[in-house]
Design a protein around this motif. Structure first.
Motif, mmCIF file in Angstrom:
data_model
loop_
_atom_site.group_PDB
_atom_site.id
_atom_site.type_symbol
_atom_site.label_atom_id
_atom_site.label_comp_id
_atom_site.label_asym_id
_atom_site.label_seq_id
_atom_site.Cartn_x
_atom_site.Cartn_y
_atom_site.Cartn_z
ATOM 1 N N LEU A 92 0.689 -1.266 -0.075
ATOM 2 C CA LEU A 92 -0.059 0.047 -0.046
ATOM 3 C C LEU A 92 0.811 1.304 -0.017
ATOM 4 O O LEU A 92 0.617 2.334 -0.551
ATOM 5 N N MET A 93 1.939 1.294 0.764
ATOM 6 C CA MET A 93 2.745 2.520 0.743
ATOM 7 C C MET A 93 3.330 2.757 -0.488
ATOM 8 O O MET A 93 3.606 3.730 -0.927
ATOM 9 N N GLY A 94 3.813 1.535 -1.290
ATOM 10 C CA GLY A 94 4.482 1.759 -2.355
ATOM 11 C C GLY A 94 3.483 2.212 -3.573
ATOM 12 O O GLY A 94 3.884 2.833 -4.567
ATOM 13 N N ARG A 95 2.136 1.775 -3.287
ATOM 14 C CA ARG A 95 1.303 2.051 -4.296
ATOM 15 C C ARG A 95 0.745 3.529 -4.346
ATOM 16 O O ARG A 95 0.563 4.246 -5.342
ATOM 17 N N TYR A 96 0.526 4.129 -2.916
ATOM 18 C CA TYR A 96 0.010 5.297 -2.637
ATOM 19 C C TYR A 96 1.093 6.487 -2.466
ATOM 20 O O TYR A 96 0.509 7.732 -2.667
ATOM 21 N N TYR A 97 1.913 6.178 -1.745
ATOM 22 C CA TYR A 97 2.672 7.401 -1.044
ATOM 23 C C TYR A 97 3.973 7.647 -1.928
ATOM 24 O O TYR A 97 4.613 6.741 -2.403
ATOM 25 N N HIS A 98 4.104 8.777 -2.213
ATOM 26 C CA HIS A 98 5.207 9.438 -2.837
ATOM 27 C C HIS A 98 6.145 10.370 -2.129
ATOM 28 O O HIS A 98 6.077 10.399 -0.833
ATOM 29 N N SER A 99 6.585 11.294 -2.759
ATOM 30 C CA SER A 99 7.704 12.178 -1.916
ATOM 31 C C SER A 99 6.952 12.898 -0.833
ATOM 32 O O SER A 99 5.901 13.337 -1.053
ATOM 33 N N GLY A 100 7.452 13.064 0.252
ATOM 34 C CA GLY A 100 6.750 13.497 1.600
ATOM 35 C C GLY A 100 6.070 12.664 2.218
ATOM 36 O O GLY A 100 6.429 12.394 3.513
ATOM 37 N N MET A 101 5.052 12.092 1.833
ATOM 38 C CA MET A 101 4.264 11.356 2.461
ATOM 39 C C MET A 101 4.812 9.988 2.672
ATOM 40 O O MET A 101 4.625 9.157 3.741
ATOM 41 N N LEU A 102 5.657 9.479 1.463
ATOM 42 C CA LEU A 102 6.648 8.300 1.831
ATOM 43 C C LEU A 102 7.443 8.425 3.216
ATOM 44 O O LEU A 102 7.401 7.624 4.038
ATOM 45 N N GLY A 103 8.016 9.788 3.034
ATOM 46 C CA GLY A 103 8.848 9.910 4.176
ATOM 47 C C GLY A 103 8.024 9.978 5.810
ATOM 48 O O GLY A 103 8.636 9.400 6.528
ATOM 49 N N LEU A 104 6.943 10.455 5.639
ATOM 50 C CA LEU A 104 5.980 10.489 7.073
ATOM 51 C C LEU A 104 5.596 8.961 7.269
ATOM 52 O O LEU A 104 5.804 8.712 8.339
ATOM 53 N N GLY A 105 5.115 8.190 6.242
ATOM 54 C CA GLY A 105 4.685 6.999 6.482
ATOM 55 C C GLY A 105 5.938 6.020 6.942
ATOM 56 O O GLY A 105 5.612 5.267 7.968
ATOM 57 N N LEU A 106 7.014 6.139 6.541
ATOM 58 C CA LEU A 106 8.326 5.257 6.945
ATOM 59 C C LEU A 106 8.608 5.889 8.168
ATOM 60 O O LEU A 106 9.254 5.075 9.018
ATOM 61 N N THR A 107 8.391 7.204 8.649
ATOM 62 C CA THR A 107 8.876 7.646 9.872
ATOM 63 C C THR A 107 7.916 7.146 11.150
ATOM 64 O O THR A 107 8.174 6.857 12.099
ATOM 65 N N ALA A 108 6.538 7.065 10.760
ATOM 66 C CA ALA A 108 5.613 6.304 11.511
ATOM 67 C C ALA A 108 6.019 4.792 11.787
ATOM 68 O O ALA A 108 5.829 4.370 13.144
ATOM 69 N N LEU A 109 6.473 4.058 10.687
ATOM 70 C CA LEU A 109 6.867 2.826 10.913
ATOM 71 C C LEU A 109 8.096 2.653 11.990
ATOM 72 O O LEU A 109 8.155 1.809 12.581
ATOM 73 N N LEU A 110 9.044 3.630 11.470
ATOM 74 C CA LEU A 110 10.193 3.746 12.348
ATOM 75 C C LEU A 110 9.748 3.996 13.935
ATOM 76 O O LEU A 110 10.305 3.153 14.686
ATOM 77 N N ALA A 111 8.896 4.730 14.158
ATOM 78 C CA ALA A 111 8.367 4.960 15.504
ATOM 79 C C ALA A 111 7.975 3.764 15.985
ATOM 80 O O ALA A 111 8.115 3.424 17.264
ATOM 81 N N SER A 112 6.883 3.135 15.287
ATOM 82 C CA SER A 112 6.354 1.918 15.768
ATOM 83 C C SER A 112 7.379 0.797 16.095
ATOM 84 O O SER A 112 7.067 -0.103 17.494
ATOM 85 N N PHE A 113 8.152 0.640 15.007
ATOM 86 C CA PHE A 113 9.239 -0.451 15.272
ATOM 87 C C PHE A 113 10.152 0.019 16.720
ATOM 88 O O PHE A 113 10.093 -0.964 17.651
ATOM 89 N N MET A 114 10.644 0.959 16.406
ATOM 90 C CA MET A 114 11.543 1.206 17.854
ATOM 91 C C MET A 114 10.795 1.455 19.110
ATOM 92 O O MET A 114 11.245 1.079 20.104
ATOM 93 N N SER A 115 9.661 1.960 19.173
ATOM 94 C CA SER A 115 8.699 1.872 20.369
ATOM 95 C C SER A 115 8.733 0.722 21.005
ATOM 96 O O SER A 115 8.681 0.320 22.054
ATOM 97 N N GLY A 116 8.213 -0.178 20.098
ATOM 98 C CA GLY A 116 7.906 -1.544 20.286
ATOM 99 C C GLY A 116 9.262 -2.199 20.874
ATOM 100 O O GLY A 116 9.172 -3.131 21.995
ATOM 101 N N MET A 117 10.356 -1.916 20.365
ATOM 102 C CA MET A 117 11.680 -2.597 20.850
ATOM 103 C C MET A 117 11.838 -1.869 22.135
ATOM 104 O O MET A 117 12.496 -2.804 23.284
ATOM 105 N N ALA A 118 11.948 -0.829 22.128
ATOM 106 C CA ALA A 118 12.248 -0.112 23.480
ATOM 107 C C ALA A 118 11.304 -0.346 24.480
ATOM 108 O O ALA A 118 11.774 -0.582 25.921
ATOM 109 N N GLY A 119 9.945 -0.663 24.500
ATOM 110 C CA GLY A 119 9.170 -0.907 25.497
ATOM 111 C C GLY A 119 9.576 -2.356 26.085
ATOM 112 O O GLY A 119 9.496 -2.658 27.269
ATOM 113 N N ASN A 120 9.769 -3.215 25.199
ATOM 114 C CA ASN A 120 10.081 -4.586 25.752
ATOM 115 C C ASN A 120 11.460 -4.720 26.203
ATOM 116 O O ASN A 120 11.614 -5.345 27.232
#
Length: 530
Positions: free
Chosen positions: A313-341
């Motif tokens: 979905l991200m590859g299909r719909y997100y381009h410059s700017g929104m792609l960076g925001l979407g990837l940043t949201a994923l980064l946040a969720s990944f690293m938050s999950g790691m840090a929490g555990n």
């Protein structure tokens, strides 16, 4: 995909911000309590969002989007019946005992209520779970970055582990909580637009419904019937998830309870899961819906590997700017999950294992040093465990299996021990062993093809039922053939009229009022999307 300069700038700004928060908190860490517990300094609005975000890691974002593609609206069960009643129960009852007794971790409550056997078993089991769960977050991070940007799996894992290790070492639990609050808003900003864009392409809800089987469009209707993608009856879902797995996760998983224990007062601690319940109920508007959209627009790719639903979905719909925001949201969720555990692991290891069994009455500086080293080793072990997930085609199938086997069998012991004075330490310990044994037995029989289910998730739900029955039968039976504990030793540990607290003068500010609003919304959503 290629990142534009704007995308790179957004991602870079996130890294700078999270590391900056950790560095800012570095000078405030003067004791093991500062590092591992935050000294109970946050309001319920902060701890509530952090509570929600600790759950809304990559397991939720990628895993339940994969479930949305695989099981359709049945995925809502993990957000509604599989979360909200247990969160309300935690807020109204169980937090009171954790907080009022001053325990530093959930296993510590078992030591006070039962004995060291129950405490040690729960501590070791939880430590294993946190490592495996953190590894799942690292795996999800690596899958996205390998799929979307061409990074190697190992490089992605090492990057995520390195950043989390640095800011956790600097700021401890407080750093994790601040970043969880940031993550929550990034998730909403990064993925809610994806739902609107995807719905627009498929022609709205009616257009999406026209592209999917009828069984994918209901939460409860025709459960267990022909063509049901999940393959379990409604009563199995209620018992296996609603009454067993969900209470075990939300009420006894120290990763979550730790956020409530960081609140500044008992009232704030009780409100923590109730505040978190509101965004939890609305999360299917992002995760379940995105999974269904992915199945509708790219069925050939998604059905081969459901973990690819979000990257598609991200590859299909997100381009410059929104792609960076979407990837940043994923980064946040990944690293938050790691840090929490990892922050949950270092607390349990330092206080429940090292201090309790190896080095009592040492200077506080010793425990602070051990907590920091536990953070390092937890990060390294988590990175290694990420490679286990390569053997599964659905993150949530694997995650639910880990959780149900290693965590869910303990809830019945917590519940009976907290609301019944009669169970002895022996009954509690062997009840735990029986619950774990029941879970392992069902899993083994399923893997050996002695038991057959329509999906791995259906087997996981039945695993929880086996654990509940095994633990309940053994604990209740042993309760009546062993001596009951002395009542004087149960003061404040077992629910009674004495444990009831004074109500706030304003009824609209009580935890009970928050709970009533939560339950009313829960009923509405289940009826609306029945």
């Amino acid at each position: 995909m290629k990142l534009s300069p704007l995308d790179t700038a957004i991602i870079g700004a996130y890294f700078v911000l999270v590391l900056g928060v950790g560095y800012w908190l570095k000078s405030r860490i003067r004791s093991s309590s500062d590092f591992l517990l935050t000294n109970r300094s946050f309001s319920h609005w902060v701890t509530g969002i952090a509570f929600m975000s600790a759950n809304l890691g990559s397991l939720e974002v990628m895993g339940h989007i994969a479930n949305g593609a695989k099981y359709g609206m049945r995925t809502n069960h993990f957000y509604w019946i599989g979360a909200i009643p247990a969160m309300v129960f935690l807020g109204l009852f169980m937090v009171r005992h954790y907080y009022a007794n001053g325990v530093r971790s959930v296993p510590e409550y078992l030591r006070l209520r039962f004995d060291y056997r129950a405490h040690l078993l729960n501590s070791v089991s939880f430590a294993v779970v946190t490592i495996l769960m953190s590894g799942i977050n690292m795996f999800a991070f690596a899958v996205v970055f390998k799929t979307m940007l061409g990074w190697s799996f190992t490089s992605s894992v090492l990057l995520a582990a390195g950043v989390v290790l640095v800011y956790t070492l600097w700021g401890g639990l407080a750093s994790s909580i601040y970043n969880e609050v940031l993550q929550f808003f990034l998730i909403v900003a990064g993925f809610l637009p994806l739902s609107f864009i995807g719905l627009h392409e498929v022609g709205g809800w009616k257009g999406l419904a026209a592209r999917l089987p009828a069984q994918y469009l209901h939460t409860w209707k025709d459960m267990g019937g022909p063509g049901d993608p999940l393959g379990v009856s409604w009563w199995v879902m209620v018992i296996g998830i609603g009454l067993t797995a969900a209470p075990a996760y939300w009420c006894t998983d120290f990763l979550l309870v730790q956020r409530a224990l960081a609140a500044r007062s008992l009232e704030s601690a009780q409100k923590t899961p109730l505040v978190a319940a509101f965004p939890k109920m609305l999360s299917p508007a992002i995760v379940t819906l995105l999974g269904m959209i992915a199945l509708a627009v790219a069925p050939g790719t998604v059905t081969k590997d459901y973990n690819l639903a979000l990257p598609v979905l991200m590859g299909r719909y997100y381009h410059s700017g929104m792609l960076g925001l979407g990837l940043t949201a994923l980064l946040a969720s990944f690293m938050s999950g790691m840090a929490g555990n990892i922050t949950a692991f270092n607390t349990v290891f330092t206080y429940d294992l090292y201090q309790t069994y190896f080095a009592k009455n040492r200077p506080d500086a010793t425990y602070l040093r051990v907590g920091r080293w536990a953070t390092v080793w937890a990060t390294l072990l988590s990175a290694a465990s990420a490679y286990i997930v390569l053997n599964f085609d659905n993150l949530m199938d694997y995650m639910q299996l880990i959780f149900i086997v290693f965590v869910s069998p303990f809830f019945i012991v917590f519940f009976l021990g907290m609301f019944w004075k009669r169970p002895s330490a022996t009954a509690g310990f062997y009840g735990m062993l029986a619950g774990i044994s029941g879970c392992f037995l069902e899993t083994l029989l399923y893997r050996l093809h002695v038991l057959h289910f329509s999906s791995p998730m259906a087997s996981n739900i039945w695993t929880a039922v086996w654990g509940l029955v095994g633990g309940s039968v053994v604990m209740v039976a042993l309760t009546f053939v062993t001596d009951s504990p002395e009542e004087s030793g149960l003061q404040g540990l077992v629910y009674s009229d004495v444990a009831r607290k004074m109500q706030l003068k304003s009824w609209s500010r009580t935890p009970e009022f928050y709970a009533a609003l939560v339950l009313a919304l829960l009923v509405y959503l289940n009826v609306k999307f029945f």
